[in-house]
Design an enzyme around this catalytic site. Structure first.
Site, mmCIF file in Angstrom:
data_model
loop_
_atom_site.group_PDB
_atom_site.id
_atom_site.type_symbol
_atom_site.label_atom_id
_atom_site.label_comp_id
_atom_site.label_asym_id
_atom_site.label_seq_id
_atom_site.Cartn_x
_atom_site.Cartn_y
_atom_site.Cartn_z
ATOM 1 C CD GLU A 107 -43.020 10.040 16.155
ATOM 2 O OE1 GLU A 107 -43.776 9.646 15.262
ATOM 3 O OE2 GLU A 107 -41.807 10.235 15.959
ATOM 4 C CB SER A 108 -42.778 11.197 22.790
ATOM 5 O OG SER A 108 -43.479 12.421 22.950
#
Lengths: 284, 239, 284, 239
Positions: free
Chosen positions: B52-53
Site C-alpha cells: 500500500e506504500s
C-alpha cells in the site's frame, strides 16, 4: 514563492494553536524534525492529520499538543502499538483526544478532493462497516448515470501541511522521490505548507519517481539534514528500525516517555542537539 | 514424533501455498508480508507483490519491517502515489488476492482491527483499518492469516472494520477455514498435521462448522522451511 | 501478461468492428502506426475516442472507419482545421459521424473514473455552457456535505486503448516518458490495450517523469520504431511540424486525401513501407 | 507617419503587457502562446507558463507549434499528467491568469470555439472547447486575445463553449475591452495608436460601450518588437 528560512521561524510563523496540521510521509520521509519543533514551541489544541500516525504523532500526542487526530492506521509499523496514542484514547492521558478515523483509501481521497478544489470526491463504499457511523465526513451518493450507491468523502483542507523532501533549489522549488505517499496532495490541499529538506542544491536534476512542488505552491522551506530520523530519506539515510523497536519500551511508560521527550526533544535547542543527544546512546 | 517446525511456521507455509504463481497480491501489513515473500521464494517466483506504500512488483531480498521500507521501492516494477494505488490499482480491479491480518474475525469473515471493547471507551485501542476495507472490497479473493484462539475467532466483533463481502479463506496455525458460498460462513476445511477438530473448535469463539471432508495439510517441506527461516533470519540481521 | 506480437496480429485480435477505441497521446507519442493498421485492416463502425483527434483521427474518419467520435479538441495543432473531421461533421462525408464532445478536463476525468473502477467522478461544472446540453454523460450532482452543485462526469471504458511508448522489456512491461497525457488512465480504463513501442530493452532503467505499465495491465505489445510519425517520441524522434503543415493541403481535398491514403497507408504492407513511401517525397 | 509594426504585432505586445512578472499563467492554444512567451522575453522573466499538455514552468527557446512540443516538457519545472493538470493545478486554484483565444466572443465575455451556425448542421465546425471551459472557470483572471471584427465580436454566440464568469479583458488588434464588474459587459477602455472609437465600433457586432476615459496604448517599444520578431523567426526557422 517559498521563503527559505529556519525551521524555528517557519513553525513560529505558520503553525498556530488550534490549527489542523497534516504531517505526511508514508513511512518514508516522515517530517520528525518539524514535529519536534512544533512540540518544542508548545503548540496546543492542534488537530493532527496523518494516514499513519507513527512515532511522530505518538510524541506530539504524548506531550499534549493535540486535541484531535484524523488518521487511518495508528500503529508502530512492524513493532506493535503506539502507546501514547493508546493512552490518550483509552485513558485520556495527558488529554482527551477526539479521533476521526478512516481507511487509507478514504484519507488519500480526502486529500485528493482538497487538492482538486472540490468539496468531496467519490469512492466505492463499504456498507457493512462501522467506520461510517463514527464520522460526518462520509455520506452516500447516488450515481446519476447508473443509480449505484457510492460513498462521498469530504475534502480535507488542513491549515498547514508539513512534509520532508530530499532537495530544494535556491528558488524554493522542492523535489522528493522514492515512496511519495500523499505528500503532493497534502501540500496542495493545505492553506500553508512547510517543507524541510536534506539539502539545497543549485539545480533539481530530474529523477525517476520524483514529485516536484514548485516554489509558489510552498510557504516555507527549511534545511534540516537527516530531519526524518528515525524515518528515512531515500538516497540520504536508512530507516532506523532499531529506534522504532526501542520506542515501544520508551513510550510504554508515561514517566519514561516524559523524561525521554524532555531530554531529547523539549529540552534541546534544535535538531542538531537532538541528534547529538541520541549519539550519547539513550534510546533503549 | 518430534516436529521440526512450529505452528507459526506451518501457518505461514500454508498461507504461502494459497498464493498461485503470477497472481497479483496486495500484501497487508504484518504476517501477510512473510507468507507472500515465502511464496515468492518458493513456488511462486512470478508473484506480483503490491504494497500500500505504492510499490508494485516489489522483490525485497529481506523482509521489510514496515510496508514502506526503501527496499520495496527500489526493487519494484513501479512505484505510485498512495491515491493512485488505492484508486487505479486496487479499486480499479487489478488485484487477484488481497492478503490481510486481523485482530478479530467472525464466522462471516468480517474483520476487526479497530478496538477491543466499546468504541468510545475501548479496553484496547488497536491501530485501525489502514487499507484493509479497500483491500477486502476490491480484491477478487481475500485471504486472512491469523493465530487461532477464541480471542481472535469471536462470536461477535467489537467493531466491524471491514465487512461487506468478507474473506474467502482464513489460514491459521491450526488449519484452514474456507468461506462457504451458500451460507457465507467460515467452515473448517483443513487441519495442519497433528491438530484435531476438537482443538480447532475449542479455539473458535462460535460453534464451528466442519466440512464433510477435512484435508490434512502437508507438513512444511524442507525447502519451504529453509526459505522461511532464511527470510526471517535476514530480517533479524538487517535490523 | 502482455503478448509481444506484431502490430498486424495485435489489431486483428484486439480491435473489432463496432468497438470503441481510444487512441491516446497528448501531441506526444500519438500511435499513428496503430491507427494506420486499423485503417488498413478496414475496421468499420468504430467509436473513436481521443482528447485531441489530431491528424490520426482525421485519417481514420476520412476513410470511413468511424461512426462516432468522442473528443474535446478537434484541430490540427498550430495549423488549423482537421478537414476530414470537418467534412464528416459538416457534410457527412464519407459517412455521418455522431459526435460527443467535452472539455479536456471532462475527458481526462472520464478516463480517471474508468481507471478507478467508478461509474462517475466529480468536477466543478459550468452552468452557462452549451456542451452540457449535447450529452448524457454529464449530470448535476449535489455535494452531500456542502450542498454545492457540481458536475458528475460518466466513466469512459473503451473496448480498446491504443498508445505508443518508448520502451518495453522482454516480459512486456512498458515505459513511456516526457509528456504522458492521459495514457495511463486510458489503458487502465479500457478492457483491452495495444502498446506500440520504439524498442524492446533488457531492463527498463528508471527515468524521470516515466509512466510504467506493468505487463499484466497490457494486452499486447508490438515493436514499431518511429511508429508515432508525424508525432514524436521524446528521446527517439522530433515532431514533424512540416508534415502537420502539409496535411492541411492534403486533407482539404477529398480526392487528394483518398489518393494520399491509398498510396501511403491503405496500399502499403505496413509501417516500414509507409516510411519509405514518404521518403520518396510526396507529402506536400 | 508610417508605422513600423503591424496591428497583429500591436495586439500581441498589448496582450503580453497584461501579464505581470511572476504570475502563474495558463497558456491556451494559439495566439496566447506568442504573447505569453513575449512577456517572458521582456518584462516578465519570472512568469510561470503552464501548458495543458502538462508542462508547468516551461521556458521554450522557440515558439512551440503545438502545446505539446518536446521543448515545453524539457524546459519545464515539472511535467504532470493531463488529469493532474486539470484537477490539482487548474481546478485546485493555482492559476492567476488564464489566457485564451476565441473564434467568437459576446458582450458578456462568453466564448465560442465550437461551431459557426447550427450545432447539428454547422456551416463551420471549429475545433471545440479543449481546456477553455476549465481555464475560464478556474483562473483568477481570464484574458482573451482575438482579432477585432464583427465575425468575432458577435451579438449572439452560435454556441456557448465557455460561459459562466466570462473573461476579464479582451486584447484585440484595435484596442482593449475590459469587463465592467457592475454590468458584466465588455467596455472599450483602450485604443491602440491611430485607431478611432468608430473603427472599433464598426468592428464590433453589438452596440459597444466606451469607457469615460479611453487610454491610448503605448506603441510597441523597439525592445518589444525585436523580442517578438525574434520569437516568430525562431519558430519559422525551426519548422
Amino acid at each position: 514563492m517559498a521563503e527559505i528560512t529556519s525551521l524555528r521561524e517557519a513553525v513560529e510563523e505558520l503553525v498556530h494553536d488550534g490549527d489542523s496540521v497534516a504531517l505526511e510521509g508514508f513511512t518514508h520521509l516522515i517530517p520528525f524534525a518539524a514535529g519536534h519543533e512544533i512540540a518544542r514551541q508548545g503548540r496546543r489544541h492542534l488537530t493532527l492529520v496523518r494516514l499513519t500516525p507513527d512515532v511522530i504523532l505518538d510524541q506530539l500526542i504524548g506531550v499534549g499538543c493535540a486535541d484531535a487526530l484524523v488518521f487511518s492506521w495508528g500503529g508502530n509499523p512492524g513493532v506493535g502499538s503506539l502507546h501514547r496514542f493508546r493512552d490518550a484514547v483509552e485513558n485520556a492521558w495527558p488529554l482527551a483526544l477526539r479521533i476521526e478515523e478512516f481507511s487509507h483509501g478514504v484519507m488519500a481521497n480526502r486529500f485528493v478532493a482538497g487538492a482538486s478544489g472540490l468539496p468531496f470526491t467519490v469512492m466505492r463504499g463499504d456498507a457493512g462497516n462501522d467506520l461510517v457511523r463514527r464520522t460526518s465526513s462520509l455520506a452516500p451518493v447516488i450515481c446519476p448515470f447508473t443509480g449505484e450507491r457510492l460513498t462521498a468523502v469530504a475534502a480535507l483542507r488542513p491549515d498547514v501541511a508539513v512534509v520532508h523532501a530530499q532537495q530544494a533549489d535556491r528558488r524554493g522549488n522542492v523535489m522528493l522521490w522514492g515512496i511519495t505517499g500523499v505528500q503532493k496532495e497534502a501540500v496542495l490541499a493545505a492553506r500553508r505548507s512547510i517543507v524541510t529538506v536534506e539539502e539545497i542544491v543549485d539545480t533539481l536534476a530530474p529523477r525517476p519517481n520524483a514529485v516536484v512542488l514548485p516554489t509558489w505552491a510552498v510557504s516555507a522551506v527549511a534545511v534540516v539534514p537527516g530531519g526524518t530520523h528515525p524515518s528515512y530519506a531515500l538516497g540520504y539515510s536508512v530507516r532506523d528500525n532499531h529506534f522504532y523497536r526501542s520506542w515501544d519500551a520508551v513510550s510504554r511508560d508515561r514517566v519514561r516517555f516524559r523524561a525521554w521527550m524532555e531530554r531529547h526533544v523539549l529540552g534541546v535547542a534544535g535538531w542538531d542537539e537532538y541528534r547529538r543527544s541520541l549519539e550519547l546512546g539513550v534510546v533503549a | 514424533m518430534e516436529r521440526l517446525w512450529t505452528p507459526e511456521e506451518m501457518m505461514t507455509v500454508a498461507a504461502a501455498r494459497h498464493l498461485p504463481d503470477r497472481c497479483i497480491c496486495f500484501v497487508g501489513i504484518g504476517r501477510p508480508g512473510v507468507a507472500a515473500n515465502l511464496a515468492r521464494a518458493t513456488h511462486a517466483p512470478g508473484i506480483v507483490l503490491v504494497y500500500e506504500s505504492g510499490a508494485i512488483g516489489a522483490k525485497p531480498w529481506r523482509l521489510p519491517l514496515s510496508i514502506g521500507d526503501g527496499e520495496l521501492a527500489e526493487t519494484a516494477d513501479l512505484v505510485v502515489s498512495v491515491p493512485e494505488m488505492f484508486n487505479y490499482w486496487l479499486q480499479g480491479g487489478w488485484i487477484d488476492i488481497g492478503f490481510l491480518g486481523a485482530a478479530q474475525i467472525d464466522r462471516r469473515g468480517r474483520i476487526n482491527t479497530t478496538v477491543i471493547g466499546d468504541y468510545t471507551r475501548p479496553s484496547v485501542r488497536l491501530p485501525g483499518s489502514g487499507g484493509a476495507p479497500e483491500i477486502a472490497r476490491s480484491s477478487r479473493r481475500v485471504l486472512v492469516v491469523a493465530s487461532h484462539s477464541p480471542r481472535v475467532f469471536v462470536d461477535r466483533l467489537d467493531f466491524i472494520t471491514s465487512g461487506a463481502e468478507g474473506v474467502s479463506a482464513v489460514i491459521t496455525d491450526l488449519g484452514v477455514l474456507d468461506r462457504d458460498r451458500a451460507s457465507g460462513e467460515l467452515v473448517l476445511t483443513a487441519l495442519h498435521p497433528g491438530v484435531s477438530v476438537d482443538e480447532v473448535r475449542a479455539a473458535t469463539g462460535w460453534p464451528l462448522r466442519v466440512a464433510d471432508e477435512v484435508r490434512v495439510s502437508a507438513p512444511p517441506a524442507p525447502g519451504e522451511l529453509e526459505a522461511l527461516r532464511t527470510l526471517v533470519a535476514r530480517r533479524e540481521v538487517a535490523a
